[in-house]
Motif scaffolding. Structure first.
Motif, PDB file in Angstrom:
ATOM      1  N   GLU A  46       0.828  -1.210   0.000  1.00 32.51           N
ATOM      2  CA  GLU A  46       0.000   0.000   0.000  1.00 32.51           C
ATOM      3  C   GLU A  46       0.863   1.261   0.000  1.00 32.51           C
ATOM      4  N   MET A  47       2.024   1.192   0.642  1.00 29.85           N
ATOM      5  CA  MET A  47       2.961   2.313   0.574  1.00 29.85           C
ATOM      6  C   MET A  47       3.418   2.535  -0.861  1.00 29.85           C
ATOM      7  N   GLY A  48       3.726   1.434  -1.562  1.00 27.27           N
ATOM      8  CA  GLY A  48       4.130   1.543  -2.961  1.00 27.27           C
ATOM      9  C   GLY A  48       3.035   2.109  -3.833  1.00 27.27           C
ATOM     10  N   VAL A  49       1.791   1.677  -3.601  1.00 18.61           N
ATOM     11  CA  VAL A  49       0.647   2.206  -4.356  1.00 18.61           C
ATOM     12  C   VAL A  49       0.546   3.714  -4.161  1.00 18.61           C
ATOM     13  N   GLY A  50       0.680   4.150  -2.916  1.00 15.76           N
ATOM     14  CA  GLY A  50       0.594   5.575  -2.619  1.00 15.76           C
ATOM     15  C   GLY A  50       1.691   6.381  -3.280  1.00 15.76           C
ATOM     16  N   LEU A  51       2.905   5.863  -3.256  1.00 19.42           N
ATOM     17  CA  LEU A  51       4.036   6.578  -3.866  1.00 19.42           C
ATOM     18  C   LEU A  51       3.867   6.685  -5.380  1.00 19.42           C
ATOM     19  N   ILE A  52       3.507   5.582  -6.042  1.00 16.89           N
ATOM     20  CA  ILE A  52       3.334   5.614  -7.488  1.00 16.89           C
ATOM     21  C   ILE A  52       2.205   6.561  -7.885  1.00 16.89           C
ATOM     22  N   ALA A  53       1.072   6.455  -7.190  1.00 11.64           N
ATOM     23  CA  ALA A  53      -0.063   7.325  -7.504  1.00 11.64           C
ATOM     24  C   ALA A  53       0.314   8.791  -7.303  1.00 11.64           C
ATOM     25  N   ALA A  54       1.026   9.099  -6.213  1.00 13.72           N
ATOM     26  CA  ALA A  54       1.439  10.482  -5.965  1.00 13.72           C
ATOM     27  C   ALA A  54       2.369  10.982  -7.066  1.00 13.72           C
ATOM     28  N   GLY A  55       3.319  10.142  -7.482  1.00 11.34           N
ATOM     29  CA  GLY A  55       4.245  10.537  -8.539  1.00 11.34           C
ATOM     30  C   GLY A  55       3.539  10.839  -9.848  1.00 11.34           C
ATOM     31  N   LEU A  56       2.585   9.983 -10.211  1.00  7.93           N
ATOM     32  CA  LEU A  56       1.870  10.173 -11.474  1.00  7.93           C
ATOM     33  C   LEU A  56       0.913  11.372 -11.405  1.00  7.93           C
ATOM     34  N   LEU A  57       0.273  11.551 -10.270  1.00  6.12           N
ATOM     35  CA  LEU A  57      -0.672  12.667 -10.140  1.00  6.12           C
ATOM     36  C   LEU A  57       0.035  14.015 -10.052  1.00  6.12           C
ATOM     37  N   LEU A  58       1.267  14.020  -9.551  1.00  3.92           N
ATOM     38  CA  LEU A  58       2.038  15.261  -9.467  1.00  3.92           C
ATOM     39  C   LEU A  58       2.838  15.551 -10.735  1.00  3.92           C
ATOM     40  N   ALA A  59       3.080  14.529 -11.562  1.00  3.11           N
ATOM     41  CA  ALA A  59       3.901  14.708 -12.765  1.00  3.11           C
ATOM     42  C   ALA A  59       3.376  15.795 -13.714  1.00  3.11           C
TER      43      ALA A  59
END
Length: 435
Positions: free
Chosen positions: A86-99
């Motif tokens: 779930e930590m990985g899901v959060g990090l990936i989603a944050a990276g893509l949404l902020l890109a």
């Protein structure tokens, strides 16, 4: 009135639920990182940054994932896969949404590099191999190969869809959409994941009771009871030759894997194929890898991890020999042999990458041991493309680089035989020889 289905009452089935969750997670999570190759051209066109600077964001994310691997293993041992994934899901989603907010190179490094790259290691081969071996003994190779084949299926489905979305709506919209998909699909799905079957009163491979199986399949496959009885901490493991032979095997194997994956498209164009032919071949490698991984994973449960690692290493060696032949004979037949050897045989390495050290260092500290071993894999994956490029620049051709990769494949196979997981625990197909 019918009762609702309780998956925990279906012990055999629940293990495969875990595999199915891992399959979907890898299909989406790993290809969220791979999507950088599709985002790369429009980002270059918009900002006009140097290619090296822009591409460096992906490489930087790769090194971040390497640095996180040992810590990830310790976190898995202490908190379990739900927290890690779930930590990985959060990090990936944050990276893509902020890109989409990127305006400077360091923004790109922070979002698609650190957040997506660092998050993806939680969902990829490293993260999944930290807990999946706990759920299976007799079918360990098959289960892990099915889970890992999600990467190939995801690349066939997700990447063409994302490419079309980029062309239609732009790279920013594509990042938003992919980020929301990661969050909406993977966050709730991974709430089903458990670290060990014992948390549900189960045993690996669907057994119901630890008391009923105490003398059963958990111990029936042990060849070296003295070794298996050790509580393998990272410090103890690192004092053994087996640990370092696995590290050598993983470094060499991933060196060969990524050297061809990064350079083959350019090479095929240089020897006479069209760009579309080269791109088609790359796609066929992923497609061939799906049945190859599953078949070799199941085979490893019958004949042993060393044999399947050797088959995978042979696949890469054959792939490189075919590339050498293609230089003077660029025929469709040799091209087909190249992608079959690479995908159907070579990609089979993933089916035993988690099972091999699990046979040797199984225990409550396995996550820490495996996470540290994955440093060698990531280092090999990073070194392969770079060394191959340097050798090409120095020699003016790929010949020396291809021969070095062949030598690496041979060394990789030899190293896993010297690590000898078969001498600690026998696979299901050879357990009868112990009695």
């Amino acid at each position: 009135m019918t009762r609702p289905l309780n998956l925990t009452r279906l012990p055999f089935f629940y293990g495969w639920v875990i595999v199915a969750v891992a399959f979907v997670t890898m299909a989406v999570g790993v290809n969220a990182r791979t999507a950088f190759s599709l985002l790369f051209p429009p980002i270059l066109d918009e900002f006009g940054w140097d290619r090296g600077v822009t591409a460096g964001a992906f490489s930087f994310g790769f090194f971040v994932s390497a640095a996180l691997s040992p810590s990830l293993g310790r976190l898995m041992d202490r908190r379990g896969p739900r927290v890690v994934i779930e930590m990985g899901v959060g990090l990936i989603a944050a990276g893509l949404l902020l890109a989409p907010l990127v305006h400077r190179p360091w923004h790109l490094y922070a979002t698609l590099g650190v957040l997506v790259g660092g998050g993806s290691v939680c969902l990829s081969y490293t993260g999944q191999a930290l807990y999946l071996p706990n759920w299976f003994v007799r079918r360990r190779g098959l289960a892990m190969s099915v889970a890992f084949s999600g990467v190939g299926v995801g690349s066939i489905i997700l990447l063409p869809w994302l490419s079309a979305l980029i062309g239609r709506a732009g790279w920013r919209h594509a990042c938003w959409t992919l980020g929301l998909l990661v969050l909406a699909l993977l966050a709730p799905l991974n709430l089903l994941v458990k670290h060990r079957p014992e948390q549900l009163g189960l045993e690996p491979d669907g057994g119901r009771s630890a008391r009923d199986t105490a003398a059963g399949h958990r111990t029936a496959n042990v060849v070296d009871p003295v070794w298996a009885a050790v509580d393998w901490t990272l410090a103890r493991a690192m004092r053994t030759a087996r640990f370092w032979w696995i590290a050598v095997g993983y470094f060499s194997g991933l060196y060969a894997w990524y050297a061809v994956q990064i350079h083959q498209t350019k090479y095929l164009v240089e020897v006479g194929f069209t760009a579309s032919d080269a791109a088609w071949a790359l796609g066929c490698v992923s497609l061939a890898g799906i049945p190859g991984q599953i078949a070799l994973g199941q085979l490893s449960d019958r004949i042993g991890r060393e044999w399947v690692w050797t088959v995978g290493s042979f696949g890469f060696a054959l792939c490189y020999l075919t590339l050498l032949l293609l230089r003077d004979h660029p025929t469709p037949l040799l091209l087909s042999l190249m992608f079959v050897a690479q995908g159907m045989l070579g990609y089979g390495l993933t089916s035993v990458v988690g099972a091999t050290p699990a046979e040797i260092f199984e225990g409550r500290h396995y996550g820490t041991v495996f996470g540290t071993l994955m440093l060698a894999s990531i280092a090999g994956g990073a070194a392969g493309p770079w060394v191959t490029g340097v050798l090409h620049d120095a020699a003016g051709s790929y010949t020396l680089a291809w021969w070095l990769a062949i030598a690496g494949s041979v060394l990789s196979a030899l190293a896993i035989w010297l690590a000898a997981p078969r001498q600690v625990r026998a696979v299901a197909g050879r357990v009868h020889r112990l009695t």
